[in-house]
Design an enzyme around this catalytic site. Structure first.
Site, PDB file in Angstrom:
ATOM      1  N   THR A   1       0.829  -1.205   0.000  1.00  0.00           N
ATOM      2  CA  THR A   1       0.000   0.000   0.000  1.00  0.00           C
ATOM      3  C   THR A   1       0.863   1.255   0.000  1.00  0.00           C
ATOM      4  O   THR A   1       0.685   2.155  -0.821  1.00  0.00           O
ATOM      5  CB  THR A   1      -0.946  -0.020   1.222  1.00  0.00           C
ATOM      6  OG1 THR A   1      -1.735  -1.202   1.148  1.00  0.00           O
ATOM      7  CG2 THR A   1      -1.845   1.199   1.257  1.00  0.00           C
TER       8      THR A   1
ATOM      9  N   ASN B   1      -5.372  -9.557  -7.785  1.00  0.00           N
ATOM     10  CA  ASN B   1      -5.442 -10.368  -6.564  1.00  0.00           C
ATOM     11  C   ASN B   1      -6.757 -11.116  -6.417  1.00  0.00           C
ATOM     12  O   ASN B   1      -6.861 -12.046  -5.634  1.00  0.00           O
ATOM     13  CB  ASN B   1      -5.215  -9.490  -5.325  1.00  0.00           C
ATOM     14  CG  ASN B   1      -6.120  -8.282  -5.295  1.00  0.00           C
ATOM     15  OD1 ASN B   1      -6.197  -7.514  -6.252  1.00  0.00           O
ATOM     16  ND2 ASN B   1      -6.830  -8.111  -4.200  1.00  0.00           N
TER      17      ASN B   1
ATOM     18  N   HIS C   1       4.346 -10.342   3.114  1.00  0.00           N
ATOM     19  CA  HIS C   1       3.406 -11.348   3.637  1.00  0.00           C
ATOM     20  C   HIS C   1       2.684 -12.126   2.541  1.00  0.00           C
ATOM     21  O   HIS C   1       1.904 -13.035   2.832  1.00  0.00           O
ATOM     22  CB  HIS C   1       2.417 -10.706   4.614  1.00  0.00           C
ATOM     23  CG  HIS C   1       1.394  -9.781   4.011  1.00  0.00           C
ATOM     24  ND1 HIS C   1       0.080 -10.145   3.871  1.00  0.00           N
ATOM     25  CD2 HIS C   1       1.471  -8.515   3.532  1.00  0.00           C
ATOM     26  CE1 HIS C   1      -0.608  -9.137   3.346  1.00  0.00           C
ATOM     27  NE2 HIS C   1       0.227  -8.130   3.133  1.00  0.00           N
TER      28      HIS C   1
ATOM     29  N   CYS D   1      -8.967  -6.666   2.081  1.00  0.00           N
ATOM     30  CA  CYS D   1      -9.131  -5.307   2.596  1.00  0.00           C
ATOM     31  C   CYS D   1     -10.582  -4.871   2.600  1.00  0.00           C
ATOM     32  O   CYS D   1     -10.958  -3.926   3.262  1.00  0.00           O
ATOM     33  CB  CYS D   1      -8.327  -4.321   1.759  1.00  0.00           C
ATOM     34  SG  CYS D   1      -6.715  -4.947   1.406  1.00  0.00           S
TER      35      CYS D   1
HETATM   36  N1  PLP Z   1      -1.832  -4.730  -4.035  1.00  0.00           N
HETATM   37  C1  PLP Z   1      -2.317  -5.979  -4.147  1.00  0.00           C
HETATM   38  C2  PLP Z   1      -2.545  -6.552  -5.506  1.00  0.00           C
HETATM   39  C3  PLP Z   1      -2.587  -6.738  -3.019  1.00  0.00           C
HETATM   40  O1  PLP Z   1      -3.085  -7.976  -3.154  1.00  0.00           O
HETATM   41  C4  PLP Z   1      -2.337  -6.182  -1.751  1.00  0.00           C
HETATM   42  C5  PLP Z   1      -2.636  -7.000  -0.564  1.00  0.00           C
HETATM   43  O2  PLP Z   1      -3.210  -6.702   0.380  1.00  0.00           O
HETATM   44  C6  PLP Z   1      -1.824  -4.869  -1.681  1.00  0.00           C
HETATM   45  C7  PLP Z   1      -1.597  -4.187  -2.851  1.00  0.00           C
HETATM   46  C8  PLP Z   1      -1.512  -4.211  -0.379  1.00  0.00           C
HETATM   47  O3  PLP Z   1      -0.331  -4.707   0.161  1.00  0.00           O
HETATM   48  P1  PLP Z   1      -0.014  -4.550   1.725  1.00  0.00           P
HETATM   49  O4  PLP Z   1      -0.953  -5.453   2.445  1.00  0.00           O
HETATM   50  O5  PLP Z   1       1.415  -4.972   1.860  1.00  0.00           O
HETATM   51  O6  PLP Z   1      -0.195  -3.113   2.046  1.00  0.00           O
END
Ligand code: PLP
Length: 389
Positions: free
Chosen positions: A86, A166, A216, A342
């Protein structure tokens, strides 16, 4: 069997549920915990301190940076450690507008919210105009439309398109999109959170300006990620304060997270081919089992085409029973999600599925797999699903 520094004896993380939500997050690899443990205990020095404790910590970070750079075939000076995907995407997109003169953003409606909310914020503040590239029926980017948007843009553009989605797994070809961006002098950022640790990158030969990674997602720790900034790009510091991360991101570093990120990427890269084959096998095993056992199941995106091997998005006919599917999976100790982690607490449903099929009469579940899953788990899940749909 081996022992780890934490004192336990194990090969694999201990799981008491069937976990098929590896696109949301993955279990920490015990070998990663091993690598992190000294930095959680005896090597606690502040990496900015000049005495030996500090120097040892600094060495941990710089060795991690070299490892990550080598594995992604980048230069260590192009790797910045952040708090995760993020932060990395927020930084790349905002810097493209504010520091690199991109006053037109081109994105897609199926990006992660880390991207979508950032581009909408900049658009609503009047800092950039915003265009969304059309999607083909299988969820892939309409490349002709992308080129059209770039050709007709009167401003320098930022193109921000994710490498692997995702929720549905669809992938773009970084070379194709990057070359089009180059042709029109646009900046190209790709959210590669789902592919770093799952895909062999060669950033020296890939025409991208920014990519992102998150520990993660490949059996590393949470709260640590990377932002790759191509050496030809110069942006302003994104967190002000001390001189950490070569004056770009102030704040005492997440030392054990950074060490864990590098170790997890090292393990993922070493085992890439074997893990990919196993995980892809599980995806297609489940796809076939669902097709055979549950009438009316269909799959979102392009699962047999350019698709991430770890993600399978399945839609089931909507019935009184199936509307409770996610709840019923949960009470049966099966972890899967309706979309991005999220938004799973919110009732709006998936923005990705909505963008693909506006009047859907189905219930969608994303199954995502890791090296720790087995065919027997999938058999159990499909058996349960037959009663739930
Ligand atoms: N972008 C994608 C495609 C994701 O799957 C995620 C996962 O939550 C994120 C961004 C955000 O990453 P993070 O959880 O490390 O902030």
């Amino acid at each position: 069997m081996r022992s780890c520094l934490a004192g336990f004896l194990y090969f694999e993380p201990i799981m008491d549920r069937i976990y098929l939500d590896n696109a949301a997050t993955t279990a920490l690899d015990p070998l990663v915990l091993d690598a992190m443990m000294p930095y959680l205990t005896t090597r606690f020095g502040n990496p900015s301190s000049i005495y030996s404790y500090g120097r040892e910590s600094r060495m941990g970070i710089e060795n991690a940076r070299k490892t990550v750079a080598k594995l992604l075939q980048a230069h260590p000076a192009e790797i910045f450690f952040t708090s995760g995907g993020t932060e990395s995407s927020n930084t790349a997109i905002t810097a493209s507008v504010r520091d690199l003169g991109c006053k037109h953003i081109i994105s897609s409606k199926i990006e992660h919210h880390a991207t979508l909310h950032t581009v909408n914020y900049l658009y609503n503040k009047g800092e950039a105009t915003l265009s969304f590239v059309n999607l083909l029926p299988n969820g892939h980017i309409d490349i002709t439309h992308l080129e059209e948007l770039l050709k007709t843009s009167t401003e320098k553009s930022l193109v921000t398109l994710m490498h692997a989605n995702n929720e549905i797994g669809n992938m773009i070809d970084l070379h194709t999109i990057g070359s089009i961006c180059k042709k029109y002098n646009a900046i190209f950022h790709s959210d590669t959170v789902q592919t770093v640790g799952h895909f062999p990158f060669n950033l020296k030969n890939t025409p991208v300006d920014f990519i992102t990674g998150s520990g993660h997602k490949f059996h590393g720790p949470k709260g640590v990620g990377i932002l790759y900034i191509n050496e030809n790009i110069k942006i302003q510091p994104f967190i002000n304060g001390g001189s950490q991360e070569r004056n770009m991101r102030a704040g005492t570093e997440n030392l054990y997270g950074i060490v864990g990120f590098a170790k997890a990427l090292e393990i993922a890269s070493e085992n890439y081919l074997v893990d990919k084959e196993k995980i892809q096998g599980l995806k297609f095993y489940m796809k076939e089992a669902l097709e055979t056992n549950i009438v009316g199941t269909y799959f979102n995106g392009d699962p047999n085409g350019n698709s991430l091997y770890a993600v399978l998005s399945a839609s089931f006919p909507k019935t009184e029973k199936s509307e409770m599917l996610l709840f019923n999976l949960d009470i049966n100790n099966i972890c899967a999600s309706g979309g991005s982690a999220c938004t799973s607490g919110a009732e709006q449903g998936s923005h990705v599925i909505k963008a693909l099929q506006s009047d859907s009469d189905s219930v969608t579940v994303r199954f995502s797999f890791s090296k720790y899953n087995t065919k027997s788990e999938i058999d159990q899940v499909v058996k349960k699903l037959k009663d739930m749909v």
